[in-house]
Design a protein around this motif. Structure first.
Motif, PDB file in Angstrom:
ATOM      1  N   TYR A 128      -4.333   3.185  -4.206  1.00 51.97           N
ATOM      2  CA  TYR A 128      -2.869   3.150  -4.324  1.00 51.97           C
ATOM      3  C   TYR A 128      -2.423   2.913  -5.760  1.00 51.97           C
ATOM      4  O   TYR A 128      -2.799   1.923  -6.390  1.00 51.97           O
ATOM      5  N   VAL A 129      -1.600   3.833  -6.277  1.00 46.00           N
ATOM      6  CA  VAL A 129      -1.006   3.722  -7.604  1.00 46.00           C
ATOM      7  C   VAL A 129       0.496   3.542  -7.424  1.00 46.00           C
ATOM      8  O   VAL A 129       1.176   4.448  -6.938  1.00 46.00           O
ATOM      9  N   PRO A 130       1.053   2.374  -7.768  1.00 46.72           N
ATOM     10  CA  PRO A 130       2.485   2.143  -7.555  1.00 46.72           C
ATOM     11  C   PRO A 130       3.337   3.096  -8.395  1.00 46.72           C
ATOM     12  O   PRO A 130       3.007   3.404  -9.537  1.00 46.72           O
TER      13      PRO A 130
ATOM     14  N   ALA B  78     -12.487  -5.808  -9.447  1.00 49.35           N
ATOM     15  CA  ALA B  78     -12.956  -4.585  -8.798  1.00 49.35           C
ATOM     16  C   ALA B  78     -12.329  -4.535  -7.408  1.00 49.35           C
ATOM     17  O   ALA B  78     -11.778  -5.542  -6.929  1.00 49.35           O
ATOM     18  N   VAL B  79     -12.392  -3.375  -6.764  1.00 52.26           N
ATOM     19  CA  VAL B  79     -11.871  -3.290  -5.396  1.00 52.26           C
ATOM     20  C   VAL B  79     -12.663  -4.258  -4.516  1.00 52.26           C
ATOM     21  O   VAL B  79     -13.898  -4.176  -4.452  1.00 52.26           O
TER      22      VAL B  79
ATOM     23  N   VAL C   5       0.814  -1.212   0.000  1.00 54.73           N
ATOM     24  CA  VAL C   5       0.000   0.000   0.000  1.00 54.73           C
ATOM     25  C   VAL C   5       0.851   1.268   0.000  1.00 54.73           C
ATOM     26  O   VAL C   5       0.316   2.366   0.086  1.00 54.73           O
ATOM     27  N   ARG C   6       2.167   1.112  -0.127  1.00 48.95           N
ATOM     28  CA  ARG C   6       3.020   2.292  -0.182  1.00 48.95           C
ATOM     29  C   ARG C   6       4.339   1.919  -0.840  1.00 48.95           C
ATOM     30  O   ARG C   6       4.837   0.813  -0.676  1.00 48.95           O
TER      31      ARG C   6
ATOM     32  N   ALA D 288      -3.066  -0.422  -8.085  1.00 46.48           N
ATOM     33  CA  ALA D 288      -2.457  -1.750  -7.926  1.00 46.48           C
ATOM     34  C   ALA D 288      -3.500  -2.859  -7.932  1.00 46.48           C
ATOM     35  O   ALA D 288      -3.237  -3.969  -8.414  1.00 46.48           O
ATOM     36  N   TRP D 289      -4.685  -2.601  -7.398  1.00 43.90           N
ATOM     37  CA  TRP D 289      -5.683  -3.667  -7.284  1.00 43.90           C
ATOM     38  C   TRP D 289      -6.127  -4.190  -8.647  1.00 43.90           C
ATOM     39  O   TRP D 289      -6.586  -5.334  -8.757  1.00 43.90           O
ATOM     40  N   ARG D 290      -5.987  -3.383  -9.693  1.00 51.63           N
ATOM     41  CA  ARG D 290      -6.450  -3.795 -11.015  1.00 51.63           C
ATOM     42  C   ARG D 290      -5.643  -4.974 -11.579  1.00 51.63           C
ATOM     43  O   ARG D 290      -6.130  -5.673 -12.475  1.00 51.63           O
ATOM     44  N   ASP D 291      -4.445  -5.192 -11.073  1.00 54.95           N
ATOM     45  CA  ASP D 291      -3.639  -6.318 -11.534  1.00 54.95           C
ATOM     46  C   ASP D 291      -4.012  -7.622 -10.831  1.00 54.95           C
ATOM     47  O   ASP D 291      -3.519  -8.693 -11.200  1.00 54.95           O
TER      48      ASP D 291
END
Length: 313
Positions: free
Chosen positions: A209-211, A235-236, A148-149, A228-231
């Motif tokens: 969160y966007v890496p 959906a969230v 997340v970071r 990140a969740w899209r990989d």
């Protein structure tokens, strides 16, 4: 000399082949839970116990006694041995995990939390049969790590999100099939409610969160601004907090405290991508996930189901 690829022991019954990956993935499971998972069509787990003892004789599983059984009597809890884990990993049926449960861990105070995680996933599996939905014994995985970071050498609660389990459920309706994904957070009323509230912030952070690209690399057009969740998910995932381990009054107060903490947290309050609900393990088991047993974390506290959509008037 090369290490031979291990295969299941000769003559291992089909139930034994099902038990090994289940015990590997869920780490520690009670006999009664295994019965409801794998042999619910039988009244008593006589054959299940026989197969478990056969696996134990082959050195593939081991057991310990529950520290505090629900009925006050002894209850056996089962886990795979290192050799059993090697066989499961060689089969590639489930995701390989570095974690190994030891006899000492199996007999420790972690028993009740581990069993509560299993019981929560099992509630979905059991009710899926009633609803004619799809959710099997391997459709939830404990403690999957989510970053997340960004930043090197960042560890701990600030950089990693580790749900108690990630559960996948296929809802089958006359209108078609719907794939649902949940983060399960099991709270036995042993953690300070403020600490659980801080974990809510991590879930909200993960939803947005966007890496950053690795040092020296430029983000590609596809990855720029991509969460990140899209990989990992379509959906969230919805977050379901399951309360247990205390009286109904205590759990009701805990629900109210969590709602107050969430309302005071701007990140949680301003992240509509993350849907969060609170229920109790007793309600989830007794009434099922699609009964109005879930209190939304934010807004109207009227109970809804795990879809976290307002109930029709």
């Amino acid at each position: 000399m090369t290490t031979p690829v291990l295969s299941p022991a000769p003559g291992l019954p089909r139930l034994g082949q099902q038990l090994l990956p289940v015990l590997y993935q869920h780490r520690l499971v009670a006999t009664g839970q295994l019965h409801r998972m794998l042999t619910p069509h039988t009244r008593r787990p006589v054959y299940l116990r026989r197969v478990l003892q056969e696996l134990r004789g082959l050195g593939l599983v081991e057991c310990t006694v529950r520290r505090a059984g629900k009925l006050g009597g002894p209850e056996l809890l089962w886990f795979v041995t290192p050799r059993g884990a090697e066989i499961v990993e060689a089969s590639r049926e489930v995701t390989a995990r570095a974690y190994r449960i030891s006899p000492e861990t199996a007999a420790s105070q972690l028993q009740e939390h581990t069993l509560a995680v299993v019981e929560s996933g099992l509630a979905f599996t059991t009710w899926a049969r009633t609803y004619r939905d799809e959710c099997g014994p391997l459709d939830w995985e404990p403690e999957l790590v989510h970053r997340v970071r960004d930043g090197e050498n960042r560890v701990g609660d600030d950089a990693l999100l580790i749900p108690d389990a990630v559960l996948r459920y296929t809802r089958v309706t006359p209108n078609g099939r719907r794939l649902l994904t949940y983060f399960l957070e099991i709270d036995r009323a042993t953690m300070q409610v403020g600490r659980l509230g801080r974990k809510l912030t991590s879930y909200a952070r993960y939803a947005t969160y966007v890496p950053a690209p690795p040092p020296g690399h430029r983000a590609t057009a596809r990855a720029a601004g991509r969460e990140a969740w899209r990989d990992r998910y379509p959906a969230v995932p919805r977050l379901l907090i399951v309360l247990t381990g205390a009286s109904e009054t205590v759990l009701r107060r805990r629900t109210e405290d969590l709602r107050a903490l969430a309302d005071a947290d701007a990140r949680v309050r301003l992240t509509p991508q993350l849907a969060v609900g609170i229920t109790t393990l007793e309600q989830l088991v007794s009434h099922g996930p699609f009964a109005p047993v879930v209190t939304p974390l934010l807004g109207d506290p009227t109970p809804t189901d795990v879809l976290l959509a307002p109930q029709a008037a």
